[in-house]
Scaffold this active site. Structure first.
Site, PDB file in Angstrom:
ATOM      1  N   ARG A 217      46.248   5.900   2.854  1.00  0.00           N
ATOM      2  CA  ARG A 217      45.024   6.043   2.059  1.00  0.00           C
ATOM      3  C   ARG A 217      45.219   6.798   0.752  1.00  0.00           C
ATOM      4  NH1 ARG A 217      44.656   5.779   7.124  1.00  0.00           N
ATOM      5  NH2 ARG A 217      42.947   4.712   8.151  1.00  0.00           N
TER       6      ARG A 217
ATOM      7  N   HIS B 134      46.595   0.773   2.035  1.00  0.00           N
ATOM      8  CA  HIS B 134      47.696  -0.185   2.182  1.00  0.00           C
ATOM      9  C   HIS B 134      47.854  -1.169   1.015  1.00  0.00           C
ATOM     10  CE1 HIS B 134      48.438   1.490   6.021  1.00  0.00           C
ATOM     11  NE2 HIS B 134      47.761   0.680   6.791  1.00  0.00           N
TER      12      HIS B 134
ATOM     13  N   HIS C 159      54.880  -1.927   8.914  1.00  0.00           N
ATOM     14  CA  HIS C 159      53.749  -1.754   9.825  1.00  0.00           C
ATOM     15  C   HIS C 159      53.968  -2.485  11.151  1.00  0.00           C
ATOM     16  CE1 HIS C 159      49.831  -0.554  10.998  1.00  0.00           C
ATOM     17  NE2 HIS C 159      49.527  -0.103   9.790  1.00  0.00           N
TER      18      HIS C 159
ATOM     19  N   ASP D  24      46.076   8.577  14.980  1.00  0.00           N
ATOM     20  CA  ASP D  24      46.211   7.949  13.662  1.00  0.00           C
ATOM     21  C   ASP D  24      46.493   9.091  12.685  1.00  0.00           C
ATOM     22  OD1 ASP D  24      46.233   6.182  11.583  1.00  0.00           O
ATOM     23  OD2 ASP D  24      44.175   5.469  11.828  1.00  0.00           O
TER      24      ASP D  24
ATOM     25  N   GLU E 233      54.958   4.461  11.635  1.00  0.00           N
ATOM     26  CA  GLU E 233      55.184   4.080  10.241  1.00  0.00           C
ATOM     27  C   GLU E 233      55.865   5.220   9.487  1.00  0.00           C
ATOM     28  OE1 GLU E 233      51.240   2.845   8.716  1.00  0.00           O
ATOM     29  OE2 GLU E 233      50.715   2.957  10.824  1.00  0.00           O
TER      30      GLU E 233
HETATM   31  C1  FUC Z   1      47.460   2.463  10.146  1.00  0.00           C
HETATM   32  C2  FUC Z   1      46.328   3.405  10.154  1.00  0.00           C
HETATM   33  C3  FUC Z   1      45.067   2.903   9.648  1.00  0.00           C
HETATM   34  C4  FUC Z   1      44.755   1.448   9.821  1.00  0.00           C
HETATM   35  C5  FUC Z   1      45.983   0.586   9.780  1.00  0.00           C
HETATM   36  C6  FUC Z   1      45.778  -0.813  10.238  1.00  0.00           C
HETATM   37  O1  FUC Z   1      48.263   2.591   9.023  1.00  0.00           O
HETATM   38  O2  FUC Z   1      46.638   4.626   9.537  1.00  0.00           O
HETATM   39  O3  FUC Z   1      44.006   3.686  10.126  1.00  0.00           O
HETATM   40  O4  FUC Z   1      44.007   1.224  10.946  1.00  0.00           O
HETATM   41  O5  FUC Z   1      47.078   1.131  10.370  1.00  0.00           O
END
Ligand code: FUC
Length: 337
Positions: free
Chosen positions: A82, A107, A178, A242, A303
């Site tokens: 974010r 993202h 991701h 998260d 991540e």
């Molecule tokens: C992660 C989280 C976010 C989001 C994303 C799809 O990076 O930090 O909250 O849901 O995935």
């Protein structure tokens, strides 16, 4: 060995690259979004799929998938995670990035690197190199950015991802993969997976998951993963993880930062990186109509990345690339099975 398969009916430029090592591990990557679509391990009981993904492009473009978009396996950029209200100050001017997640930027915006067609080149026996030119003004980010992401699968049972970028103007940057892992092959959710993270602190967030700039000690909290524990052991206190864990990586030294283990399959994975942070997301909001196995907690995202909102935080030293600099990071996932 790398083989090339079709991945999309209409677009010849989008392919599926199948990397296999001499021990029978197989990683599939498409140059659409630089997505790791599949990773299988040859268990005695048969091939075990250990990441969340699809085997055709149309599934990645499906509306019900993009609704609560979980970014399965994609390379995220220009800025993973974010940015507070999508605002960044550069050289005394405020730039406004797309606010695609409530009031905030997430993202890379509406059309981040996860939705681009990258150029692909096979480099040697075990490396797939993906390149992208992100133009000045792309999702309102400044500067022409040249990116390369290399996926490598070696015979030490490691999947490595090498990231590099340059830019001709100062720009925010935070790249990550991701990928969501689930070692049960979709038989169970990830709550019984065991996790260890070599981290003493997380970044404190406000209720909208924007860092406050403070660090929180994990000791005596649900965030204490210093000793391996099941994900469900303390999750009730937080509902869903998260959070960005502060890693003890310094400079460019690669360090083992986390380990995941699942008892029934006896699969374990070591994560090593030189990134300063690790966003742990336990996938509570994964929800894809028509795909039962992709429900809440069906995958675990680890991540490796820079800190969220770093461009706006005095306490965080990274978050930008400047002209003449080379942004370079790597993350390695090593499997034992
Ligand atoms: C992660 C989280 C976010 C989001 C994303 C799809 O990076 O930090 O909250 O849901 O995935």
């Amino acid at each position: 060995m790398i083989q090339i398969q079709a991945f999309a009916h209409k677009d010849n430029h989008i392919k599926h690259f199948v990397l296999t090592n001499n021990n029978g591990i197989c990683a599939k990557i498409t140059n659409y979004g630089a997505i790791l679509t599949s990773l299988t391990l040859p268990l005695e009981s048969g091939e075990r799929e250990i990441v969340l993904g699809f085997d055709s492009l149309k599934d990645y473009k499906n509306k019900s998938y993009l609704k609560d978009y979980p970014y399965f396996g994609a390379i995220i950029g220009r800025y993973a995670n974010r940015i507070n209200q999508g605002k960044v100050r550069i050289d005394g001017k405020t730039i406004q990035l797309p606010t695609n997640h409530g009031k905030h930027h997430l993202h890379g915006g509406y059309s981040g690197f996860d939705k681009r067609t990258w150029d692909a080149e096979i480099v040697g026996k075990s490396r797939l190199q993906l390149s992208l030119l992100s133009m000045d003004g792309d999702e309102d980010f400044p500067g022409n950015m040249k990116l390369t992401v290399i996926y490598e699968l070696n015979d030490e049972n490691e999947l490595a991802i090498y990231y590099s970028a340059t830019c001709d103007k100062t720009s925010p940057i935070n790249l990550t993969s991701h990928t969501y892992f689930n070692f049960t092959g979709g038989e169970e959710n990830i709550l019984n997976h065991e996790l260890q993270i070599d981290s003493d602190q997380i970044l404190e967030n406000n209720t909208e998951l924007i860092p406050t700039g403070k660090y929180l000690d994990v000791k005596h909290t649900a965030f204490d993963f210093r000793a391996q524990k099941k994900i469900n052991q303390d999750i009730k206190a937080v509902e869903n993880y998260d959070n960005c864990f502060v890693l003890k990586t310094e400079g460019k030294t690669l360090k083992k930062v986390a380990e995941v283990y699942e008892e029934k399959s006896n699969i374990s994975m070591e994560v090593s990186t030189d990134f300063p942070g690790l966003q742990l997301y336990t996938g509570m909001f994964i929800n894809i109509e028509g795909h039962k196995k992709f429900g809440p907690f069906s995958g675990l995202a680890l991540e490796t990345q820079g800190y969220p909102d770093a461009p706006n935080q005095e306490n965080f030293s990274h978050g930008f690339i400047h002209p003449g600099e080379v942004y370079q990071h790597q993350t390695r996932y090593k499997f034992h099975f």
